[in-house]
Design an enzyme around this catalytic site. Structure first.
Site, PDB file in Angstrom:
ATOM      1  N   LEU A 181       2.903  -3.079  -0.425  1.00 27.52           N
ATOM      2  CA  LEU A 181       3.567  -3.831  -1.489  1.00 27.52           C
ATOM      3  C   LEU A 181       2.621  -4.131  -2.646  1.00 27.52           C
ATOM      4  O   LEU A 181       1.569  -4.751  -2.459  1.00 27.52           O
ATOM      5  CB  LEU A 181       4.134  -5.141  -0.925  1.00 27.52           C
ATOM      6  CG  LEU A 181       4.862  -6.045  -1.918  1.00 27.52           C
ATOM      7  CD1 LEU A 181       6.120  -5.376  -2.438  1.00 27.52           C
ATOM      8  CD2 LEU A 181       5.188  -7.393  -1.276  1.00 27.52           C
ATOM      9  N   ASP A 182       3.019  -3.694  -3.848  1.00 27.51           N
ATOM     10  CA  ASP A 182       2.288  -3.960  -5.090  1.00 27.51           C
ATOM     11  C   ASP A 182       0.844  -3.485  -5.054  1.00 27.51           C
ATOM     12  O   ASP A 182      -0.019  -4.028  -5.754  1.00 27.51           O
ATOM     13  CB  ASP A 182       2.326  -5.460  -5.424  1.00 27.51           C
ATOM     14  CG  ASP A 182       3.726  -5.963  -5.708  1.00 27.51           C
ATOM     15  OD1 ASP A 182       4.558  -5.165  -6.159  1.00 27.51           O
ATOM     16  OD2 ASP A 182       3.995  -7.159  -5.456  1.00 27.51           O
ATOM     17  N   GLU A 183       0.557  -2.465  -4.260  1.00 27.75           N
ATOM     18  CA  GLU A 183      -0.807  -1.949  -4.132  1.00 27.75           C
ATOM     19  C   GLU A 183      -0.941  -0.524  -4.656  1.00 27.75           C
ATOM     20  O   GLU A 183      -1.998   0.085  -4.557  1.00 27.75           O
ATOM     21  CB  GLU A 183      -1.253  -1.985  -2.662  1.00 27.75           C
ATOM     22  CG  GLU A 183      -1.349  -3.368  -2.049  1.00 27.75           C
ATOM     23  CD  GLU A 183      -2.644  -4.081  -2.393  1.00 27.75           C
ATOM     24  OE1 GLU A 183      -3.446  -3.505  -3.144  1.00 27.75           O
ATOM     25  OE2 GLU A 183      -2.829  -5.220  -1.919  1.00 27.75           O
TER      26      GLU A 183
END
Length: 237
Positions: A181-183
């Protein structure tokens, strides 16, 4: 790494043969990875949305004005709220309810619509987590806009958390979607200055302008083949 633009009359008919010849005579001997694309052929793009309209409508508006050279083939939303706003752009709006309890069913429905039909999926404030299976099976890259200056404030409610932390800048990040997530690899970022007088809703309002600009630049660069992924980073030409 390099990006090369060349002009060749009749490229559409010759591109397959050119790709084979380049692979055999240049790429293979030198151990190169390469990709050829036809700049005159707009990318087919699907946009996923929820209830927030600013990023979605900005992409549609820029596309209609000719600022984004792409073909928006559909908008898929997990809420019906934006249907009337999308309709004037002449883009099909498809409501696919999605929440944690029916995520598998919803993603399968979206895969049926997307797979083989699009070159890029844009998450324009689509407020659902997409699963690793969806990412693997959709068959094209996904670009997300996150309403913070990553890696700060990953996950939910970043503007509220930014206010609680007393930040002096809030921003937005456009990145490729991965199973973390969001990486994913960051394509573009920007910020706007804030201070102690700004409330959370002020941060949301100011941040929305940044989100629009950042997402549109990232989508444009990707559709112009200006972005090369390198590990968990990007090189943007």
């Amino acid at each position: 790494m390099q990006r090369t633009i060349f002009h060749l009359p009749g490229l559409s008919a010759a591109i397959d043969a050119l790709q084979c010849d380049f692979a055999d005579n240049v790429a293979s001997p030198f151990g190169m990875d390469f990709h050829l694309s036809e700049a005159a052929k707009p990318k087919r793009v699907a946009i996923l949305a929820s209830k927030e309209d600013h990023c979605l409508l900005d992409l549609l508006w820029r596309n209609r004005r000719g600022e984004l050279d792409l073909s928006v083939v559909m908008v898929i939303a997990n809420h019906p709220d934006l249907a009337d706003q999308v309709r004037p752009f002449g883009v099909p709006f498809i409501h696919v309810p999605a929440r944690k309890e029916i995520r598998g069913e919803a993603e399968q429905r979206m895969l049926d619509l997307l797979r083989g039909n699009v070159d890029l999926v844009v998450l324009a404030r689509y407020m659902q987590i997409v699963t690793p299976d969806f990412i693997d099976e959709v068959g094209c890259p996904l670009i997300n806009i996150h309403h913070s200056f990553l890696p700060a404030f990953i996950g939910a409610a970043p503007y509220r958390r930014a206010k609680e932390r007393g930040v002096k800048l809030v921003g937005a990040t456009a990145h490729y979607v991965t199973e973390d997530l969001d990486e994913g690899p960051i394509i573009e970022q920007d910020v706007v200055r804030v201070d102690h007088r700004h409330r959370v809703d002020d941060l949301v309002r100011l941040g929305a302008d940044v989100e629009r600009a950042v997402l549109s630049r990232a989508v444009q660069w990707h559709c112009e083949d200006r972005v090369i992924r390198y590990g968990n980073q990007t090189v943007c030409f």
